[in-house]
Structure formats: structure tokens, C-alpha cells
Design a protein around this motif. Structure first.
Motif, PDB file in Angstrom:
ATOM      1  N   ALA A 209       0.830  -1.204   0.000  1.00 31.45           N
ATOM      2  CA  ALA A 209       0.000   0.000   0.000  1.00 31.45           C
ATOM      3  C   ALA A 209       0.865   1.255   0.000  1.00 31.45           C
ATOM      4  O   ALA A 209       2.025   1.220   0.411  1.00 31.45           O
ATOM      5  CB  ALA A 209      -0.922   0.006   1.219  1.00 31.45           C
ATOM      6  N   LEU A 210       0.284   2.360  -0.452  1.00 34.99           N
ATOM      7  CA  LEU A 210       0.975   3.643  -0.324  1.00 34.99           C
ATOM      8  C   LEU A 210       1.175   3.982   1.144  1.00 34.99           C
ATOM      9  O   LEU A 210       2.214   4.484   1.554  1.00 34.99           O
ATOM     10  CB  LEU A 210       0.151   4.756  -0.982  1.00 34.99           C
ATOM     11  CG  LEU A 210       0.285   4.960  -2.482  1.00 34.99           C
ATOM     12  CD1 LEU A 210      -0.724   6.000  -2.940  1.00 34.99           C
ATOM     13  CD2 LEU A 210       1.704   5.388  -2.851  1.00 34.99           C
ATOM     14  N   MET A 211       0.145   3.713   1.937  1.00 39.17           N
ATOM     15  CA  MET A 211       0.163   3.891   3.371  1.00 39.17           C
ATOM     16  C   MET A 211      -1.063   3.205   3.921  1.00 39.17           C
ATOM     17  O   MET A 211      -1.985   2.889   3.176  1.00 39.17           O
ATOM     18  CB  MET A 211       0.188   5.373   3.769  1.00 39.17           C
ATOM     19  CG  MET A 211      -1.130   6.107   3.682  1.00 39.17           C
ATOM     20  SD  MET A 211      -1.820   6.218   2.049  1.00 39.17           S
ATOM     21  CE  MET A 211      -1.911   7.986   1.866  1.00 39.17           C
ATOM     22  N   GLY A 212      -1.062   2.931   5.221  1.00 41.67           N
ATOM     23  CA  GLY A 212      -2.276   2.399   5.818  1.00 41.67           C
ATOM     24  C   GLY A 212      -2.075   1.148   6.652  1.00 41.67           C
ATOM     25  O   GLY A 212      -1.285   0.267   6.290  1.00 41.67           O
ATOM     26  N   GLU A 213      -2.797   1.091   7.773  1.00 42.56           N
ATOM     27  CA  GLU A 213      -2.829  -0.072   8.654  1.00 42.56           C
ATOM     28  C   GLU A 213      -4.304  -0.332   8.986  1.00 42.56           C
ATOM     29  O   GLU A 213      -5.055   0.609   9.269  1.00 42.56           O
ATOM     30  CB  GLU A 213      -2.049   0.176   9.953  1.00 42.56           C
ATOM     31  CG  GLU A 213      -0.763   0.985   9.791  1.00 42.56           C
ATOM     32  CD  GLU A 213       0.310   0.299   8.959  1.00 42.56           C
ATOM     33  OE1 GLU A 213       0.579  -0.890   9.195  1.00 42.56           O
ATOM     34  OE2 GLU A 213       0.883   0.968   8.073  1.00 42.56           O
TER      35      GLU A 213
END
Length: 349
Positions: A209-213
Motif C-alpha cells: 500500500a501507499l500507506m495504511g494499517e
């Protein structure tokens, strides 16, 4: 420079980028309440085999850890973690900044044992002055750990049992969870983790992912008002669909597991050549992080072409370093590294 120092040097999997572009001009409601987030939640619940799990999407690991931990602890409580745990050494005192102490347990491999948790818990409550001390309020672990090691099912079951006996919520940092699940000697599944932990998160930042949890709350007692706490901690993304779309893409057809396996396969190729050349390892890792102990002269030569992370000095002539692969690591770069390791070792010999 070919980079092996971390698993977040690349952007995002192309399918995620395509999906973000395809949905760019969609109009949706905000703050993670859109249809993409709901579909992502459904996929994750199905993967965990837990129909009533609460799932929230946050931007990064430190944000997830501080939000989770501060939501659980009372003002007089602290988080129990390995002395090498991420919240203890790599988050700039983020937990302490929320007003909670990190209570560390001894660990060489990054894991903590059930017996050590029980000993700490008993020591606190058997101390006649315990009200003058920070009370253990939860147990924090990472899977994989900072050192690339993983918990076995029996280890996690023992830890979960002790935590439940002591009334301590078990929190798992899953920033690299996919790589732990893909490890060749892993006997833990996502449903196992959901059964044994009270709350955990599935990392996206390091896995495609580009970012994220994705925070997964299993324990009903921990679900109430979590969105309030996300908002108070600055974690409620207005354009929440940007996170939902990414986890929707990762979990709709198994992409998360596929790209995690790729990273582990690349890491084990690197591990194999170091082992074949007679080098030892600081930690016994079967995940995407490998920690060979190498002569400093070899490291200097490798650094001309490759980046890696220094871990610790072993003696005056040798250092332990980390070579880290990712979902996007190219096989040809790994093969080039393997060729150079063999050539350098031959030259050194």
C-alpha cells in the motif's frame, strides 16, 4: 544504488495505483464510512473468520500503536513489551508522550514469553507498595518482531492464556504481518491471530500500500468509542476511502498474501547464499528481514552498490546488518547481490 535497507522504499502495487486512479473522481462520504472501506472490512472479517470484528483504517504504524494503546490504558497503567519492541526503541517515546510508560521485558530474539509476563504481573501485585508503581495494563507484541523472528502457534496460545488469566489485553503490531504469515516455518494463520489476540493490525504501508494499517478489534470491551479516540489523535482521514480502496484491493483476491510470499522468497534466496558462504546470522529469521554477520571490509565493498541497515557491532572486525526485501523486490537485483556476495567472499578468502 540497489536498496535493501527497508521494505517501504517503493510506492504501491500497480493494482492499487490503478484502482486509485479509476476511483479518483468518485463522490463518496468521508471519514472511512464509504462503500470501499465497508467492502475492505468485509474482506478482512472473512479472512479473520470473525463476523463481528470492528475494523478501522489508520495511516501508519506509530499512529496505530499510540491510538490503540492509549485507548486501552487507564492513566496509571503501562504497556508491557520486549526490551527490543518497536514501541520501546523506535517510536521516539510516542507511547510515553500519551502519558503511559513502556514496561520492558528481557528478550534477545524480539519475542516475549508467557512466563515472563506472569512473573512481571505477579511481582507487581505482590509488592505491598504496588499502588506507587505503574500497573501493567496490556501486553504488546510484534509479529514478526523487530528482529524478524515469529511466534509459533503454541507460543501465542501460551501468551494469550496468561494475558486472559491476568486480565491484560493482548495487542499485536502487524506492520509486517503478511511477511510473518508467509514465513516457511509459520504455523500461525490470520484466524489464529484473531482468536488469540484482543486487538491487532494488518500492515499495508510495508506490504503493497501507499500507506495504511487496518486495526482489527476482536474484544468487544475495546470497541466502544474507538472512533472518538482516532479523531482525538488526529488519525481520522477525511478522504478515508483512500485507505479503504487499498485494503479492498489487497484482500479481495489474495493479493496481500501473494506479494508477502514474494518478499519472503527473495529474502530466503539472500539468506541461502550467506549461509552457503559460511556466514552466521544474528537472528534466526525466515521472514523478509535477514541479519547476517559480515566482515566490515565486505560491508564497505557491498555499500558501494547496495544499501542495507546497520544493526549492531559484533566485534572490532564484524557487524550484524539487515538486508530487507519487500513486495516489490526484483529477482534480478537479488541475483546480482548473490553474485557479488560470492565474488567478495572469494576475494576475501
Amino acid at each position: 544504488m540497489i536498496r535493501f535497507e527497508s521494505d517501504y522504499t517503493e510506492g504501491a502495487h500497480e493494482r492499487i495505483m490503478i484502482r486509485l486512479m479509476e476511483t479518483n473522481e468518485e463522490q463518496t462520504t468521508g471519514y472511512g464510512m464509504d462503500e470501499h472501506c465497508e467492502r475492505a472490512r468485509a474482506y478482512i472479517r472473512k479472512a479473520c473468520h470473525v463476523e463481528d470484528a470492528d475494523i478501522h483504517f489508520l495511516v501508519g504504524g506509530t499512529q496505530a500503536n499510540t491510538t490503540i494503546i492509549s485507548s486501552i490504558l487507564r492513566p496509571h497503567q503501562g504497556a508491557v513489551a520486549a526490551i527490543t519492541g518497536h514501541i520501546a526503541i523506535h517510536e521516539t517515546g510516542a507511547i510515553e508522550a500519551t502519558g503511559h510508560k513502556v514496561l520492558t521485558l528481557p528478550s534477545d530474539d524480539g519475542k516475549i514469553q508467557a512466563k515472563h509476563v506472569k512473573k512481571l504481573y505477579d511481582a507487581h501485585w505482590n509488592d505491598i507498595t504496588h499502588e506507587h508503581l505503574v500497573q501493567p495494563g496490556l501486553v504488546y507484541i510484534s509479529h514478526p518482531t523487530e528482529n524478524g523472528t515469529i511466534y509459533s502457534k503454541s507460543e501465542l496460545e501460551a501468551l494469550s492464556k496468561v494475558c486472559r488469566e491476568c486480565g491484560l489485553p493482548l495487542v499485536m503490531d502487524g506492520a509486517r504481518l503478511g511477511y510473518g504469515l508467509a514465513a516457511k516455518d509459520s504455523d500461525l494463520s490470520l484466524p489464529d491471530i484473531a482468536r488469540l489476540c484482543d486487538i491487532f493490525y494488518i500492515g499495508g504501508t510495508k506490504i503493497g500500500a501507499l500507506m495504511g494499517e487496518a486495526v482489527v478489534i476482536i474484544n468487544n470491551a475495546l470497541k466502544r468509542d474507538f472512533r472518538y479516540i482516532i479523531k482525538q489523535n488526529g488519525g481520522m482521514l477525511a478522504k478515508g476511502r483512500l485507505l479503504g480502496i487499498q485494503f479492498e484491493t489487497l484482500f479481495e483476491d489474495g493479493l496481500y498474501y501473494e506479494i508477502s510470499q514474494h518478499a519472503v522468497d527473495m529474502a530466503l534466496m539472500i539468506r541461502e547464499v550467506f549461509a552457503e558462504e559460511g556466514f552466521s546470522f544474528r537472528y534466526d529469521s525466515t521472514t523478509n528481514q535477514q541479519f547476517p554477520i559480515l566482515p566490515n571490509e565486505v560491508l564497505i565493498k557491498l555499500s558501494e552498490k547496495y544499501s542495507y541497515s546497520f544493526w549492531e557491532k559484533v566485534d572490532t572486525e564484524h557487524s550484524a546488518v539487515r538486508f530487507c526485501t519487500s513486495w516489490a523486490t526484483k529477482k534480478e537485483n537479488v541475483e546480482m547481490l548473490i553474485k557479488d556476495i560470492k565474488a567478495l567472499h572469494k576475494l576475501e578468502s
